[in-house]
Design an enzyme around this catalytic site. Structure first.
Site, PDB file in Angstrom:
ATOM      1  N   GLU A 124       1.001  -1.129   0.113  1.00 28.91           N
ATOM      2  CA  GLU A 124      -0.098   0.100   0.082  1.00 28.91           C
ATOM      3  C   GLU A 124       0.837   1.238  -0.046  1.00 28.91           C
ATOM      4  OE1 GLU A 124      -2.656  -0.165   3.403  1.00 28.91           O
ATOM      5  OE2 GLU A 124      -3.662  -2.027   2.512  1.00 28.91           O
ATOM      6  N   GLU A 191      -8.621   1.869  -4.007  1.00 24.65           N
ATOM      7  CA  GLU A 191      -9.920   1.653  -3.286  1.00 24.65           C
ATOM      8  C   GLU A 191     -10.484   2.926  -2.831  1.00 24.65           C
ATOM      9  OE1 GLU A 191      -8.735  -0.972  -0.245  1.00 24.65           O
ATOM     10  OE2 GLU A 191     -10.725  -0.522   0.959  1.00 24.65           O
TER      11      GLU A 191
HETATM   12  O1  KIV Z   1      -7.072  -7.021   2.160  1.00 22.52           O
HETATM   13  C1  KIV Z   1      -7.608  -6.937   1.042  1.00 22.52           C
HETATM   14  O2  KIV Z   1      -8.836  -7.528   0.971  1.00 22.52           O
HETATM   15  C2  KIV Z   1      -7.528  -5.766   0.160  1.00 22.52           C
HETATM   16  C3  KIV Z   1      -8.532  -5.656  -0.905  1.00 22.52           C
HETATM   17  C4  KIV Z   1      -9.934  -4.678  -0.242  1.00 22.52           C
HETATM   18  C5  KIV Z   1      -8.245  -4.994  -2.071  1.00 22.52           C
HETATM   19  O3  KIV Z   1      -6.798  -5.160   0.205  1.00 22.52           O
END
Ligand code: KIV
EC number: 2.1.2.11
Length: 273
Positions: A124, A191
């Site tokens: 991220e 997201e």
């Molecule tokens: O951890 C997860 O499930 C995610 C998705 C929401 C993209 O990062």
């Protein structure tokens, strides 16, 4: 030109995902965290299985994704990989295992790849983690980026509302997407951002952009499997389409089982030795 469909592909790769974007075929992605669920998700024909750090919420019951550890992610990932024959498996590197230290990022990614057998990792952030992304990529590990609402930074945001509504944040997100592409990421999750911005990002980079709460103008969609199956009933954001009511089905089945046990209907003679 012949239009192919990924449905006939025996094993999804980063190359195939790129071809899908290039010819306009949308990419399907769902999470899975365990062997039994992953087996069904893989057999259904889903292109990418994400072993998300959302396991911290859905599997372990934590409020955020922050507490899950690298060892726990590797446990979930190796269970998923054992079940999968076709889908491309991506694993989240958990909070605290890659930010601010590119050597640790590389170590974490290598542990995930070696110990679980997964095909790629996800991280991220944008410019803040560029050294870590570059270092992981230098070892030949495919990296998926994740921009917009990045749940590992939830205490910085303070809320799970839509991100990048303001110009400055939208501009940074677009720049980050270009940077991640330049570094060599094979795809990016965006997201909970405005649909117009997500579409602009998808049009501004050549790699696939996978959206969650980011509208239909991107190259693919991802959902958390427990949410779309209606197992996690309390989580109902606007972007979530619920495809089944598994909680209802399970409650019905458990209720019937309890009745049958209490009434001595189960087991009957045919179910006994
Ligand atoms: O951890 C997860 O499930 C995610 C998705 C929401 C993209 O990062």
């Amino acid at each position: 030109m012949t239009v192919h469909s990924s449905a006939n592909v025996k094993r999804i790769t980063t190359h195939i995902l790129q071809e899908m974007k290039d010819r306009g075929e949308k990419i399907s992605m769902l999470t899975a965290y365990d062997f039994s669920m992953a087996k069904i998700v893989d057999a259904s024909g889903i292109d990418i299985i994400l072993v998300g750090d959302s396991a911290s919420n859905v599997m372990a019951g934590h409020e955020t994704t922050l507490p899950i550890t690298l060892d726990q992610m590797i446990y979930h990932a190796s269970s998923v990989v054992r079940a999968v024959s076709r889908s491309f498996v991506v694993v989240d590197i958990p909070f605290g295992s890659y930010q601010g230290n590119s050597s640790e990022a590389l170590r974490s990614a290598i542990r995930i790849m070696k110990e679980s057998g997964a095909h790629a990792v996800k991280v991220e952030g944008g410019s803040e983690i560029k050294e870590s992304v570059a270092r992981i990529l230098s070892a030949g590990v495919p990296v998926m980026g994740h921009l917009g609402l990045t749940p590992q930074s939830i205490y910085k945001f303070g809320t799970y509302t839509v991100r990048a509504k303001e110009d400055a944040e939208a501009t940074k997100l677009l720049e980050d997407a270009k940077l991640l592409e330049e570094l060599g990421c094979f795809a990016i999750v965006v997201e909970k951002i405005p649909a117009d911005l997500a579409k602009k990002v998808a049009e501004s980079v050549t790699i696939p952009i996978i959206g969650i709460g980011a509208g239909g103008g991107v190259d693919g969609q991802v959902l958390v499997v427990h949410d779309m199956l209606g197992i996690t009933q309390e989580f109902k954001p606007r972007f979530l389409r619920q495809y089944a009511d598994l909680e209802g089905i399970m409650m019905q089945a458990f209720g019937q089982y309890i009745k049958d046990v209490k009434s001595k209907d189960f087991p009957n003679d045919k179910e006994s030795y």
